[in-house]
Design a protein around this motif. Structure first.
Motif, PDB file in Angstrom:
ATOM      1  N   ALA A  80       5.178   4.471   8.532  1.00  6.28           N
ATOM      2  CA  ALA A  80       6.170   3.563   7.958  1.00  6.28           C
ATOM      3  C   ALA A  80       5.563   2.727   6.830  1.00  6.28           C
ATOM      4  O   ALA A  80       6.230   2.435   5.833  1.00  6.28           O
ATOM      5  N   VAL A  81       4.309   2.332   6.982  1.00 12.48           N
ATOM      6  CA  VAL A  81       3.617   1.616   5.904  1.00 12.48           C
ATOM      7  C   VAL A  81       3.541   2.509   4.668  1.00 12.48           C
ATOM      8  O   VAL A  81       3.832   2.088   3.539  1.00 12.48           O
ATOM      9  N   ASP A  82       3.156   3.755   4.881  1.00  8.08           N
ATOM     10  CA  ASP A  82       3.069   4.727   3.782  1.00  8.08           C
ATOM     11  C   ASP A  82       4.421   4.886   3.088  1.00  8.08           C
ATOM     12  O   ASP A  82       4.517   4.835   1.850  1.00  8.08           O
ATOM     13  N   ARG A  83       5.489   5.062   3.852  1.00  6.20           N
ATOM     14  CA  ARG A  83       6.820   5.254   3.259  1.00  6.20           C
ATOM     15  C   ARG A  83       7.268   4.033   2.466  1.00  6.20           C
ATOM     16  O   ARG A  83       7.838   4.158   1.378  1.00  6.20           O
ATOM     17  N   ARG A  84       7.044   2.849   3.011  1.00  8.23           N
ATOM     18  CA  ARG A  84       7.488   1.640   2.314  1.00  8.23           C
ATOM     19  C   ARG A  84       6.784   1.491   0.968  1.00  8.23           C
ATOM     20  O   ARG A  84       7.412   1.167  -0.038  1.00  8.23           O
ATOM     21  N   ILE A  85       5.483   1.753   0.960  1.00  6.40           N
ATOM     22  CA  ILE A  85       4.746   1.609  -0.297  1.00  6.40           C
ATOM     23  C   ILE A  85       5.215   2.651  -1.307  1.00  6.40           C
ATOM     24  O   ILE A  85       5.451   2.335  -2.481  1.00  6.40           O
ATOM     25  N   ARG A  86       5.390   3.907  -0.877  1.00  6.29           N
ATOM     26  CA  ARG A  86       5.843   4.944  -1.808  1.00  6.29           C
ATOM     27  C   ARG A  86       7.273   4.672  -2.289  1.00  6.29           C
ATOM     28  O   ARG A  86       7.607   4.904  -3.449  1.00  6.29           O
ATOM     29  N   ALA A  87       8.120   4.161  -1.390  1.00 10.53           N
ATOM     30  CA  ALA A  87       9.502   3.861  -1.775  1.00 10.53           C
ATOM     31  C   ALA A  87       9.559   2.759  -2.823  1.00 10.53           C
ATOM     32  O   ALA A  87      10.440   2.766  -3.689  1.00 10.53           O
ATOM     33  N   CYS A  88       8.642   1.825  -2.766  1.00  7.72           N
ATOM     34  CA  CYS A  88       8.652   0.672  -3.678  1.00  7.72           C
ATOM     35  C   CYS A  88       7.771   0.866  -4.906  1.00  7.72           C
ATOM     36  O   CYS A  88       7.554  -0.087  -5.666  1.00  7.72           O
ATOM     37  N   THR A  89       7.276   2.083  -5.111  1.00  9.23           N
ATOM     38  CA  THR A  89       6.447   2.402  -6.267  1.00  9.23           C
ATOM     39  C   THR A  89       7.234   3.248  -7.260  1.00  9.23           C
ATOM     40  O   THR A  89       7.748   4.298  -6.884  1.00  9.23           O
ATOM     41  N   PRO A  90       7.419   2.818  -8.498  1.00 10.61           N
ATOM     42  CA  PRO A  90       6.763   1.673  -9.138  1.00 10.61           C
ATOM     43  C   PRO A  90       7.503   0.347  -8.982  1.00 10.61           C
ATOM     44  O   PRO A  90       6.932  -0.699  -9.270  1.00 10.61           O
ATOM     45  N   ALA A  91       8.773   0.367  -8.611  1.00  7.71           N
ATOM     46  CA  ALA A  91       9.539  -0.879  -8.540  1.00  7.71           C
ATOM     47  C   ALA A  91      10.258  -0.967  -7.199  1.00  7.71           C
ATOM     48  O   ALA A  91      10.730   0.055  -6.680  1.00  7.71           O
ATOM     49  N   PRO A  92      10.309  -2.168  -6.605  1.00  9.03           N
ATOM     50  CA  PRO A  92       9.855  -3.458  -7.131  1.00  9.03           C
ATOM     51  C   PRO A  92       8.348  -3.701  -6.987  1.00  9.03           C
ATOM     52  O   PRO A  92       7.844  -4.726  -7.420  1.00  9.03           O
ATOM     53  N   GLY A  93       7.632  -2.751  -6.400  1.00  3.98           N
ATOM     54  CA  GLY A  93       6.177  -2.892  -6.232  1.00  3.98           C
ATOM     55  C   GLY A  93       5.844  -3.412  -4.850  1.00  3.98           C
ATOM     56  O   GLY A  93       6.188  -4.545  -4.503  1.00  3.98           O
ATOM     57  N   ALA A  94       5.180  -2.586  -4.032  1.00  2.00           N
ATOM     58  CA  ALA A  94       4.795  -3.003  -2.687  1.00  2.00           C
ATOM     59  C   ALA A  94       3.692  -4.048  -2.764  1.00  2.00           C
ATOM     60  O   ALA A  94       2.781  -3.951  -3.578  1.00  2.00           O
ATOM     61  N   TRP A  95       3.777  -5.063  -1.887  1.00  3.19           N
ATOM     62  CA  TRP A  95       2.812  -6.153  -1.987  1.00  3.19           C
ATOM     63  C   TRP A  95       2.429  -6.702  -0.623  1.00  3.19           C
ATOM     64  O   TRP A  95       3.109  -6.495   0.378  1.00  3.19           O
ATOM     65  N   THR A  96       1.318  -7.411  -0.616  1.00  5.68           N
ATOM     66  CA  THR A  96       0.818  -8.097   0.569  1.00  5.68           C
ATOM     67  C   THR A  96       0.054  -9.316   0.080  1.00  5.68           C
ATOM     68  O   THR A  96      -0.004  -9.573  -1.124  1.00  5.68           O
ATOM     69  N   THR A  97      -0.531 -10.080   0.995  1.00  7.15           N
ATOM     70  CA  THR A  97      -1.322 -11.236   0.572  1.00  7.15           C
ATOM     71  C   THR A  97      -2.686 -11.212   1.256  1.00  7.15           C
ATOM     72  O   THR A  97      -2.846 -10.682   2.364  1.00  7.15           O
ATOM     73  N   LEU A  98      -3.659 -11.787   0.568  1.00  2.00           N
ATOM     74  CA  LEU A  98      -4.999 -11.964   1.108  1.00  2.00           C
ATOM     75  C   LEU A  98      -5.543 -13.276   0.560  1.00  2.00           C
ATOM     76  O   LEU A  98      -5.468 -13.516  -0.651  1.00  2.00           O
ATOM     77  N   ARG A  99      -6.063 -14.108   1.448  1.00  2.00           N
ATOM     78  CA  ARG A  99      -6.585 -15.422   1.061  1.00  2.00           C
ATOM     79  C   ARG A  99      -5.528 -16.240   0.316  1.00  2.00           C
ATOM     80  O   ARG A  99      -5.828 -17.034  -0.580  1.00  2.00           O
ATOM     81  N   GLY A 100      -4.283 -16.016   0.667  1.00  2.00           N
ATOM     82  CA  GLY A 100      -3.188 -16.771   0.074  1.00  2.00           C
ATOM     83  C   GLY A 100      -2.694 -16.248  -1.256  1.00  2.00           C
ATOM     84  O   GLY A 100      -1.723 -16.785  -1.810  1.00  2.00           O
ATOM     85  N   ASP A 101      -3.308 -15.205  -1.790  1.00  2.00           N
ATOM     86  CA  ASP A 101      -2.907 -14.638  -3.081  1.00  2.00           C
ATOM     87  C   ASP A 101      -2.145 -13.338  -2.869  1.00  2.00           C
ATOM     88  O   ASP A 101      -2.471 -12.554  -1.968  1.00  2.00           O
ATOM     89  N   ARG A 102      -1.159 -13.098  -3.735  1.00  2.00           N
ATOM     90  CA  ARG A 102      -0.363 -11.888  -3.637  1.00  2.00           C
ATOM     91  C   ARG A 102      -1.064 -10.742  -4.353  1.00  2.00           C
ATOM     92  O   ARG A 102      -1.604 -10.903  -5.449  1.00  2.00           O
ATOM     93  N   LEU A 103      -1.042  -9.578  -3.720  1.00  2.00           N
ATOM     94  CA  LEU A 103      -1.610  -8.359  -4.284  1.00  2.00           C
ATOM     95  C   LEU A 103      -0.570  -7.259  -4.243  1.00  2.00           C
ATOM     96  O   LEU A 103       0.165  -7.131  -3.253  1.00  2.00           O
ATOM     97  N   LYS A 104      -0.505  -6.446  -5.294  1.00  2.16           N
ATOM     98  CA  LYS A 104       0.328  -5.249  -5.274  1.00  2.16           C
ATOM     99  C   LYS A 104      -0.555  -4.056  -4.927  1.00  2.16           C
ATOM    100  O   LYS A 104      -1.672  -3.933  -5.426  1.00  2.16           O
ATOM    101  N   LEU A 105      -0.029  -3.186  -4.076  1.00  6.99           N
ATOM    102  CA  LEU A 105      -0.781  -2.013  -3.644  1.00  6.99           C
ATOM    103  C   LEU A 105      -0.091  -0.743  -4.099  1.00  6.99           C
ATOM    104  O   LEU A 105       1.136  -0.624  -4.030  1.00  6.99           O
ATOM    105  N   GLY A 106      -0.887   0.214  -4.556  1.00  2.09           N
ATOM    106  CA  GLY A 106      -0.381   1.545  -4.829  1.00  2.09           C
ATOM    107  C   GLY A 106      -0.313   2.343  -3.539  1.00  2.09           C
ATOM    108  O   GLY A 106      -0.663   1.846  -2.454  1.00  2.09           O
TER     109      GLY A 106
END
Length: 308
Positions: free
Chosen positions: A219-245
């Motif tokens: 499900a993680v894989d599908r969500r990231i592929r579904a949101c690539t390139p838009a709106p862009g899959a993202w998460t946070t680390l140390r309070g900062d937002r990161l986009k993941l391919g």
């Protein structure tokens, strides 16, 4: 036939190319108004509008298709048909009645599945193995009109929404022209959509694109592929937002707590509810994408750190 084409984003361009190369006469392009883009928020023409500008074809940019001035101009142009690819606005009955042979919509799903703005994204997100495109007669309902023709395509294990849209845009362009040819020849037949199998595909939001690390790896894989390139899959680390391919689920890799990172010599793993996934590209705000290994080294990821 005299054609006014309605479309806005890049995905409409293959259909424009195909219609321009056909025996039909492309007399105007209807597209969304110029929109602000970039850091300077400069007004920019849509891809479909820019395509028409380059070829000296009239461009129509009403705020809404119900605008009386637009509808009067459409009557003056007197198109036989208006094919639509991702135009981006609802067309009222008063405008639908103007072309002699109606409006046709190239929609990137096998209707009645995934009616709405994001059919390919939802097909990838929900794990469909097959999708396709449909050409149907536009009417007042949301993607409810009778269907003239369809095509199918397989969703491959590593396809993103962008990959699928690019393929379907090209394949669908041929289908759209074939339907136009059949309408002109009087051989086209539209069939009502089945009552069963209706699903809806609203536009994916930024919240939809947030990665749920406590989901299973698939499900993680599908969500990231579904949101690539838009709106862009993202998460946070140390309070900062990161986009993941896109990531790659791995079997027999042990287990990691959901979201926890494991930095190895040649790869970076992130935990899910099942098996870990291997990270691909990572992009921090305002920076260029980089490989997960380069990102992890630069960040000096510590044992036990987690995405949130």
């Amino acid at each position: 036939m005299r054609i006014v084409f309605a479309g806005t984003p890049e995905v409409a361009i293959p259909s424009l190319d195909a219609i321009a190369a056909s025996r039909h006469e492309l007399v105007a392009v209807l597209t969304r108004p110029d929109a602000p883009a970039g850091r300077g928020r400069r007004l920019v023409r849509s891809p479909a509008g820019a395509w028409a500008d380059e070829r000296g074809i009239e461009v129509l940019t009403p705020e809404k298709p119900r605008d009386p001035e637009f509808q009067e101009r459409l009557r003056q142009i007197a198109p036989d048909c208006v094919p639509v690819v991702a135009y981006g606005a609802l067309v009222p009955p008063s405008a639908l009645e103007i072309p002699k042979r109606g409006w046709l919509n190239l929609h990137f799903s096998l209707l009645p599945a995934w009616r709405g703005a994001a059919p390919v994204q939802h097909a990838v997100l929900h794990g469909d193995s097959v999708t396709g495109a449909s050409v149907f007669e536009l009417e007042a309902g949301l993607d409810t009109g009778p269907i003239y023709g369809t095509l199918t395509d397989q969703i491959r294990f590593n396809d993103t929404s962008g990959d699928m849209l690019a393929r379907l845009a090209v394949e669908g362009a041929g289908l759209l022209v074939a339907v136009l040819d059949a309408i002109e020849a009087g051989t086209a037949r539209a069939h009502p959509q089945p009552a069963d199998g209706v699903t809806f595909a609203p536009k994916l939001t930024v919240d939809d694109a947030r990665i749920r690390w406590d989901d299973p790896a698939f499900a993680v894989d599908r969500r990231i592929r579904a949101c690539t390139p838009a709106p862009g899959a993202w998460t946070t680390l140390r309070g900062d937002r990161l986009k993941l391919g896109p990531v790659r689920p791995v079997a027999n890799a042990g287990s990691l707590p959901a979201g926890e990172l494991l930095v190895e010599r040649t790869q970076v793993l992130a935990g899910t509810a099942t098996t870990p996934v291997i990270l691909g590209e990572v992009r921090a705000a305002g920076k260029k994408p980089m490989s997960a290994t380069d990102w992890a080294r630069g960040m000096r990821i510590q044992a036990g750190e987690k995405f949130a």
